[in-house]
Design an enzyme around this catalytic site. Sequence first.
Site, mmCIF file in Angstrom:
data_model
loop_
_atom_site.group_PDB
_atom_site.id
_atom_site.type_symbol
_atom_site.label_atom_id
_atom_site.label_comp_id
_atom_site.label_asym_id
_atom_site.label_seq_id
_atom_site.Cartn_x
_atom_site.Cartn_y
_atom_site.Cartn_z
ATOM 1 N N GLU A 1 -0.984 -2.783 -3.053
ATOM 2 C CA GLU A 1 -0.584 -1.949 -3.957
ATOM 3 C C GLU A 1 0.699 -1.065 -3.900
ATOM 4 O OE1 GLU A 1 -2.759 -1.651 -6.305
ATOM 5 O OE2 GLU A 1 -4.509 -2.316 -5.558
ATOM 6 N N CYS B 1 2.236 6.551 -7.507
ATOM 7 C CA CYS B 1 2.638 5.136 -7.916
ATOM 8 C C CYS B 1 2.694 5.159 -9.425
ATOM 9 C CB CYS B 1 2.037 4.162 -7.103
ATOM 10 S SG CYS B 1 0.221 4.691 -7.514
HETATM 11 P P1 NAD Z 1 5.902 2.611 3.164
HETATM 12 O O1 NAD Z 1 5.812 1.072 2.680
HETATM 13 O O2 NAD Z 1 6.987 3.050 3.820
HETATM 14 O O3 NAD Z 1 4.701 2.851 4.147
HETATM 15 C C1 NAD Z 1 3.449 2.512 3.741
HETATM 16 C C2 NAD Z 1 2.620 2.106 5.073
HETATM 17 O O4 NAD Z 1 2.891 1.398 5.681
HETATM 18 C C3 NAD Z 1 2.553 3.480 6.075
HETATM 19 O O5 NAD Z 1 1.320 3.690 6.676
HETATM 20 C C4 NAD Z 1 3.594 2.758 7.108
HETATM 21 O O6 NAD Z 1 3.300 3.343 8.441
HETATM 22 C C5 NAD Z 1 3.100 1.361 7.056
HETATM 23 N N1 NAD Z 1 4.174 0.462 7.676
HETATM 24 C C6 NAD Z 1 5.382 0.526 7.384
HETATM 25 N N2 NAD Z 1 5.870 -0.561 8.057
HETATM 26 C C7 NAD Z 1 5.078 -1.544 8.265
HETATM 27 C C8 NAD Z 1 4.945 -2.962 8.860
HETATM 28 N N3 NAD Z 1 6.059 -3.677 9.274
HETATM 29 N N4 NAD Z 1 3.917 -3.340 8.960
HETATM 30 C C9 NAD Z 1 2.698 -2.827 8.693
HETATM 31 N N5 NAD Z 1 2.582 -1.486 8.286
HETATM 32 C C10 NAD Z 1 3.849 -0.617 8.003
HETATM 33 O O7 NAD Z 1 5.488 3.390 1.864
HETATM 34 P P2 NAD Z 1 5.537 4.930 1.656
HETATM 35 O O8 NAD Z 1 6.833 5.584 1.694
HETATM 36 O O9 NAD Z 1 4.306 5.355 2.682
HETATM 37 O O10 NAD Z 1 4.971 5.118 0.181
HETATM 38 C C11 NAD Z 1 5.519 5.264 -0.837
HETATM 39 C C12 NAD Z 1 5.177 3.686 -1.726
HETATM 40 O O11 NAD Z 1 3.855 3.706 -1.858
HETATM 41 C C13 NAD Z 1 5.831 3.982 -3.236
HETATM 42 O O12 NAD Z 1 6.444 2.907 -3.358
HETATM 43 C C14 NAD Z 1 4.591 3.952 -4.107
HETATM 44 O O13 NAD Z 1 4.737 3.464 -5.304
HETATM 45 C C15 NAD Z 1 3.609 3.087 -3.225
HETATM 46 N N6 NAD Z 1 2.253 3.566 -3.612
HETATM 47 C C16 NAD Z 1 1.608 2.698 -4.400
HETATM 48 C C17 NAD Z 1 0.316 2.883 -4.692
HETATM 49 C C18 NAD Z 1 -0.501 1.711 -5.718
HETATM 50 O O14 NAD Z 1 -1.715 2.045 -5.979
HETATM 51 N N7 NAD Z 1 0.170 0.659 -6.158
HETATM 52 C C19 NAD Z 1 -0.533 3.969 -4.559
HETATM 53 C C20 NAD Z 1 0.192 4.901 -3.649
HETATM 54 C C21 NAD Z 1 1.716 4.673 -3.312
#
Ligand code: NAD
Length: 524
Positions: free
Chosen positions: A242, A276
Site C-alpha cells: 500500500e 495516502c
Molecule cells: P516509509 O516507507 O518510510 O516507512 C514505512 C514503514 O516501513 C515504517 O514502519 C518503516 O520503519 C519501514 N521500513 C523502512 N525501511 C524498511 C526496509 N528496508 N524494510 C522493511 N521495512 C522498512 O513510509 P512512511 O514515511 O512511514 O509513510 C509515508 C508513505 O506511506 C507515503 O508515501 C504514503 O502515501 C504511504 N501510505 C500509503 C497508504 C496506502 O494505503 N496506500 C496508507 C498510508 C500511508
Amino acid sequence: MSAVLPVQTDEIISFNPATGAEVGRVPQTSADDVKAAVERGRAVFQIWKKTSFKERSAYIMRAREVLLTEMDAIARLISDESGKPVAEAFSMEIAPVLDLMQYFARNTEKLLKPAKIGIGLYALLGRTSKIIYHPLGVVGIIPAWNYPFSIPLGEAVMALMAGNTVVIKPSELTPIIGLKIGEIFEKAGFPVDCVQVVSGGGATGAALVEAAPDKIMFTGSVATGKKIAAAAAKNLTSVVLELGGKDPMIVFADANLELAAGAAVWGAFCNAGQSCSSVERLYVHESVADELTRKIVEKTRALQQDGGDKETTSVGAMSSEKQIKIVEDHIEDFRAAGANIEIGGRRNPALEGLFYEPTVITNANNDMRAMQEETFGPTLPIATFATEEDAIRLANDSEFGLTASVWTRDLAKGKRVAERIEAGTVCVNEVLYTHGIGQTPWGGFKNSGRGRTHGREGLLELVQPQHIHINKVSLVPDVWWMPYTPTAVETFRGFAKYFASGSVFQTAKLLPQLWKRLKELKKK
Ligand code: NAD
C-alpha cells in the site's frame, strides 16, 4: 525542538510533534529477536488455525470492548504521538477500526465460505470442484506512521479472523501506539504470541522481512515498497504493498460548488495532508474555477491550526521535520514555476511545533514537479480544464493511482468519468474516506501499490485457496490415461473439436468414439 529520532541507539524515543515533548521510550527489537518472534508466531499458528470462526470472533469482539473502554486515552495517545487532532483520532482511526472489527468478526466466515466451482462439461462426467480457504501462517505487518492505529490494527484483525498469527513492526515515529495495539490483544486474552509487536526502524522492518513470514502487509513509500518486494522475493514471500498517492479531484461546472469546496478542504488538509489518499491535485472546470477557489480559500481561512489535544483544532502538526521539508520544497517549486499561493505557504509563525499552514495554490499545472511527486502535507494545488477528455487525461497523468474523485450533479457523467480514471478507488461526490469502510477493497493502480487490504479482496490476500476436486462416479478409467493408441489420439482429436466447445450438443458427437476408447482401455 525536533521530532527526528535517534534510531542508532537501542532505544526509540518518541516525541509529540506539536510540542517536542517526549511521549515515551521503547527498546528496539534485535534482528534475532524478530526472527524468534516469527518462529513463536509460527508455533502458535498451529493452535490458532484450529479455532473456529466463532471463537475468533469472540476474541476480536473482546478486543473491541477493550478498545471501547480505553478509547479516550487511546485517542489522546494517537494525537500526542502523531500530531493529529483528537477529533481525527476518533473520526479517522478509532471509529473506522471499531466498525472494521465488528464487520470482520461477524462476516469472515461468510466471506470465506467454501464455494462450488462451475466446471462446465466435466460435471457431466460426475466431477465436482469446490474452493476452500486455508490461513497462511504468520503475517508480518509493516505500517507507516500516518494512521498508526487503524491501519495495523485493522490488518491484524483481518489476518487473525482468517486464522493467521501476526507480527507487527510499527513505524519508528509511532512506536507507543504500536505497543498499545499489542496490549489491546493481550487484554482481550488472545493466546500468547498470537499478536506480537516488535519495535524499531527500517532495519527492524528489514529483519521482519528476512525472517520469512508467510505474508507481508506493507504500508509506506514507493522506495521502501520496492526494497521490501526485492527482499521478500528471496523467500518467495508474497507482499501486499500500500504505497503513495497523488490523488486527483475533478470538479465539473455542474457540481455543487459549496460541497466540493468543503470536500477539497477536508480531503487536502485532514491529518495535515498526510493521508495516502489526500487530495493532492484539484482540476476544476475553467468556468467555475474562480468561484470554487474563493470558497476554498474562505473555508481554509476559517480553520484553526493548533495542538491536537484541543477539540477546536482542525489542522494539527505534521509528523516529522523530514515531512515538513518536503512540503517546503514543493511550495518553492510551485512558486518558482509561476503558481500563486492564495493562502498559507509557510510554517505557522504563531506555533512552535511542526506546523505548516494549510496552503491553497492556483495556476498549477501538471508540468510542475510538485504536481507529480507525492507531497504528503497540507497543500491544495488547483489547475483548470476545458473538456471532460482534458480532465481525464490530466487526472491520469501520474505515476500514482490510489484514489480519485469526480464532482458533478450528473451521475451518469460521474460514473462514466470514474471508470476511466486509473485508480484503485474512484468516488463520485465523495472524497478520501473509503479506507474507513472496511467492507470495501483498498489498494492502488500503478505505483500506488500491489494487492488489496479491506473488503473480501483484502481477506483473500490473507488465505491460500485450495481446490478440492472429486470424481463421484469413479467406476471406469479416464479416457485420457495411458496407454496411448491410434484410438486414443482420435478420441483426443474429438475432445479438441467437440468437448472443448463447451456445448453439450457438440460433445454428444463424441460419444461413439468415447465408447470405443473405453472398451479399448478395459481390454488392456
Ligand atoms: P516509509 O516507507 O518510510 O516507512 C514505512 C514503514 O516501513 C515504517 O514502519 C518503516 O520503519 C519501514 N521500513 C523502512 N525501511 C524498511 C526496509 N528496508 N524494510 C522493511 N521495512 C522498512 O513510509 P512512511 O514515511 O512511514 O509513510 C509515508 C508513505 O506511506 C507515503 O508515501 C504514503 O502515501 C504511504 N501510505 C500509503 C497508504 C496506502 O494505503 N496506500 C496508507 C498510508 C500511508
